[in-house]
Design an enzyme around this catalytic site. Structure first.
Site, PDB file in Angstrom:
ATOM      1  N   LYS A 152       0.862  -1.128   0.112  1.00 20.72           N
ATOM      2  CA  LYS A 152       0.054   0.073   0.002  1.00 20.72           C
ATOM      3  C   LYS A 152       0.810   1.190   0.012  1.00 20.72           C
ATOM      4  O   LYS A 152       1.923   1.262   0.720  1.00 20.72           O
ATOM      5  CB  LYS A 152      -0.880   0.123   1.261  1.00 20.72           C
ATOM      6  N   GLU A 192      -6.308  -9.668   0.404  1.00 21.70           N
ATOM      7  CA  GLU A 192      -6.141 -10.787   1.521  1.00 21.70           C
ATOM      8  C   GLU A 192      -7.255 -11.068   2.287  1.00 21.70           C
ATOM      9  O   GLU A 192      -7.337 -12.180   2.777  1.00 21.70           O
ATOM     10  CB  GLU A 192      -4.913 -10.324   2.280  1.00 21.70           C
ATOM     11  N   ARG A 223     -10.537 -11.375   1.890  1.00 22.05           N
ATOM     12  CA  ARG A 223     -11.471 -12.400   1.572  1.00 22.05           C
ATOM     13  C   ARG A 223     -10.764 -13.824   1.780  1.00 22.05           C
ATOM     14  O   ARG A 223     -11.398 -14.810   1.770  1.00 22.05           O
ATOM     15  CB  ARG A 223     -11.875 -12.194   0.273  1.00 22.05           C
TER      16      ARG A 223
HETATM   17  N1  BES Z   1      -8.232  -3.706   4.468  1.00 21.50           N
HETATM   18  C1  BES Z   1      -8.309  -3.351   2.978  1.00 21.50           C
HETATM   19  C2  BES Z   1      -9.619  -2.302   2.904  1.00 21.50           C
HETATM   20  C3  BES Z   1      -9.778  -1.270   3.555  1.00 21.50           C
HETATM   21  C4  BES Z   1      -9.621   0.086   2.722  1.00 21.50           C
HETATM   22  C5  BES Z   1     -10.181  -1.057   4.777  1.00 21.50           C
HETATM   23  C6  BES Z   1      -9.461   1.257   3.555  1.00 21.50           C
HETATM   24  C7  BES Z   1     -10.325   0.181   5.489  1.00 21.50           C
HETATM   25  C8  BES Z   1     -10.112   1.256   4.648  1.00 21.50           C
HETATM   26  C9  BES Z   1      -8.603  -4.482   2.221  1.00 21.50           C
HETATM   27  O1  BES Z   1      -7.522  -5.557   2.479  1.00 21.50           O
HETATM   28  C10 BES Z   1      -7.895  -4.165   0.723  1.00 21.50           C
HETATM   29  O2  BES Z   1      -6.751  -3.573   0.626  1.00 21.50           O
HETATM   30  N2  BES Z   1      -8.617  -3.920  -0.156  1.00 21.50           N
HETATM   31  C11 BES Z   1      -8.349  -3.753  -1.650  1.00 21.50           C
HETATM   32  C12 BES Z   1      -8.879  -4.765  -2.490  1.00 21.50           C
HETATM   33  C13 BES Z   1      -8.395  -4.502  -3.844  1.00 21.50           C
HETATM   34  C14 BES Z   1      -6.946  -5.159  -3.934  1.00 21.50           C
HETATM   35  C15 BES Z   1      -9.139  -5.608  -4.943  1.00 21.50           C
HETATM   36  C16 BES Z   1      -9.004  -2.401  -1.720  1.00 21.50           C
HETATM   37  O3  BES Z   1     -10.085  -1.937  -1.298  1.00 21.50           O
HETATM   38  O4  BES Z   1      -8.150  -1.576  -2.631  1.00 21.50           O
HETATM   39 ZN    ZN Z   2      -7.316  -5.732   4.549  1.00 23.05          ZN
HETATM   40 MN    MN Z   3      -5.896  -5.639   1.682  1.00 24.18          MN
END
Ligand code: BES
Ligand code: ZN
Ligand code: MN
Length: 489
Positions: free
Chosen positions: A269, A341, A343
């Protein structure tokens, strides 16, 4: 901390009285209170408008040291949430002034559009939740929580709502525990440590808790969960909490995403997204918190909490985009993005829970997608279920508790987007759009015919800034929602 009492304001010595006041309507019936409000409104700066505040010291013909008046605006606009917010603000102003006890002048429900139980319940919730301070990591503790909050009542109300005070304290106490776990930094809650924090809490509540380690997970072939965990030096854990009353005929399983830190993995990230990712275990915190409350509320059904705990890190041992893994059910998954991750850990935990407990209903809570935050903003969770009644029940509990939820669809044809050339499924959609939906559809492939709902709490699990009855950080979102929903079964 909460007490419901009959208080005679003419005779009893009161240190701090807090009084909600409307601009257009008298919502109190006690004569002493009415004349106090008259005295407050005699000052031009206080009209009872929303946000107005004034303090009177040692008002005449009473034994009150100070009376704090809070303007709530027009009476007809007031909801349960207005009273949570008022009680939260009142407690916070006592904390800021260093006052240890507060007596709350409960208005008359007959003068309002809400019923007495909602009025008492929401005042209690706001007071309890607003009294939480997270200062464990500060050398100097600047503030002390209020020790007692007395809700003024008639003799009949005292009889009717003293029990309510106990259940509100149980639920809000559990909500505060969830907040604390979420706000705790990731270095102090890696999977093994977080599992122990949960177990320690559960012991005090007399809940049966089990912690399954990485060797157990390997033996059971939790392939998807282990794939996420393999990049971290911290080993994964699966925690279960069971509440089993004697003659239970129904079983509810709650599953909570417990990523103790989500760096994104190899798909790291960027700055701006990574800083708050200690909150990625908020689903697990909400489930553990709900179980703590359930142990005290003692519903007539079996309730089980299942929490898969991992840390998602990039390293020489981490999973890579393009890797193909085998999940607990045997279905293979190609990793399109290591940041999807949540899911992966959920499907193994849910598929196992379905087999192990054969639940009548399964609900999972997860900070699953940024897309859900794009869709509904930071205060509303997304609910997904093929069962309209289950979805409606959750949305209704969200209204009642103000842990708001909005139903989003699970369109069959979008499953197309998860198809993959080499494996049974991809962990990310081939489309940029509808990410909250495709994540939920991915989960739906692993619950069989079980009556199931998924709640995406990525937005409301965390608050950047403090609000009326919540500090900055973890919000405990989901605990009050689930407790209310379980209470209806
Ligand atoms: N933990 C994140 C989602 C999240 C985003 C939680 C903002 C709280 C605040 C999750 O694991 C994630 O990274 N999701 C990705 C999915 C994508 C790679 C398909 C996302 O939402 O960008
Ligand atoms: Zn996450
Ligand atoms: Mn994630």
């Amino acid at each position: 901390m909460l007490e419901v009492k009959v208080v005679n304001l003419k005779r009893v010595k009161v240190d701090t009285l807090v009084v909600p006041v409307c601009e257009d309507h008298e919502i109190h019936t006690d004569n002493t209170l009415k004349s106090l409000i008259g005295a407050a409104k005699a000052f031009s700066e206080f009209k009872g408008k929303k946000g107005d505040v004034i303090t009177l010291f040692e008002p005449s013909e009473t034994r009150i040291t100070r009376a704090l008046f809070f303007g709530l605006g027009k009476a007809e606009t007031l909801t349960g949430e207005s009273f949570r917010a008022f009680a939260g603000k009142a407690v916070k102003s006592c904390i800021n002034a260093g006052l240890p006890a507060m007596t709350l002048a409960t208005p008359s429900a007959a003068e309002l559009t809400i019923n007495a139980e909602t009025l008492f319940g929401t005042l209690m919730e706001g007071a309890c939740l607003g009294n939480h301070i997270f200062d464990r990591y500060k050398m100097e503790k600047e503030k002390t929580p209020v020790k007692t909050v007395v809700l003024m009542a008639t003799a009949a109300q005292k009889k009717a709502y003293s029990g309510l005070a106990k259940s509100v304290a149980a639920v809000c106490g559990a909500s505060v525990m969830a907040r604390e776990w979420v706000t705790t930094p990731s270095n102090d809650k890696r999977p093994e440590a977080f599992a122990e924090l949960i177990q320690k809490a559960a012991r005090t509540a007399g809940l049966k808790t089990r912690i399954m380690d990485d060797r157990w997970l390997e033996k059971q072939q939790f392939g998807a969960m282990l794939a996420v965990a393999q990049g971290s030096s911290a080993k994964p854990r699966l925690v279960t909490m069971e509440y089993t009353p004697k003659d239970a005929v129904k079983t509810v399983v709650l599953v909570g995403k417990g990523v103790t830190f989500d760096s994104g993995g190899i798909n790291l990230k960027p700055s701006g997204s990574i800083e708050t990712m200690k909150m990625d275990m908020s689903g697990a915190a909400a489930v553990a918190g709900t179980m703590m409350a359930v142990a005290r509320l003692k519903p007539g059904i079996k309730v089980v909490g299942v929490m898969p705990l991992v840390e998602n890190m990039p390293s020489g041992t981490a999973i890579r985009p393009g890797d193909i893994i085998r999940s607990y059910t045997g279905k293979t998954i190609e990793i399109g993005n290591t940041d999807a991750e949540g899911r992966l850990i959920l499907i193994d935990a849910m598929a196992w829970a379905v087999k192990q407990y054969k639940p009548d209903t399964l609900i999972d809570l997860a900070t699953l997608t940024g897309a859900c935050v794009v869709a509904l903003g930071e205060k509303i969770a997304g609910v997904f279920s093929k069962d309209p009644e289950l979805a409606a029940g959750i949305v209704a509990s969200g209204e009642k508790t103000h842990e708001r939820c909005w139903r989003l669809p699970l369109p069959e044809d979008y499953k197309e987007l998860l198809k993959n050339d080499f494996a049974d499924l991809a962990n990310v959609s081939s489309s940029r759009w509808g990410g909250a939906i495709t994540a939920a559809l991915f989960l739906s492939e692993f619950v069989g015919d079980t009556r199931w709902a998924h709640i995406d709490i990525a937005g409301p699990a965390w608050a950047k800034k403090a609000s009326d009855y919540c500090g900055a950080g973890g919000t405990g979102f989901g605990v009050r929602l689930l407790c209310d929903w379980i209470g209806k079964l």
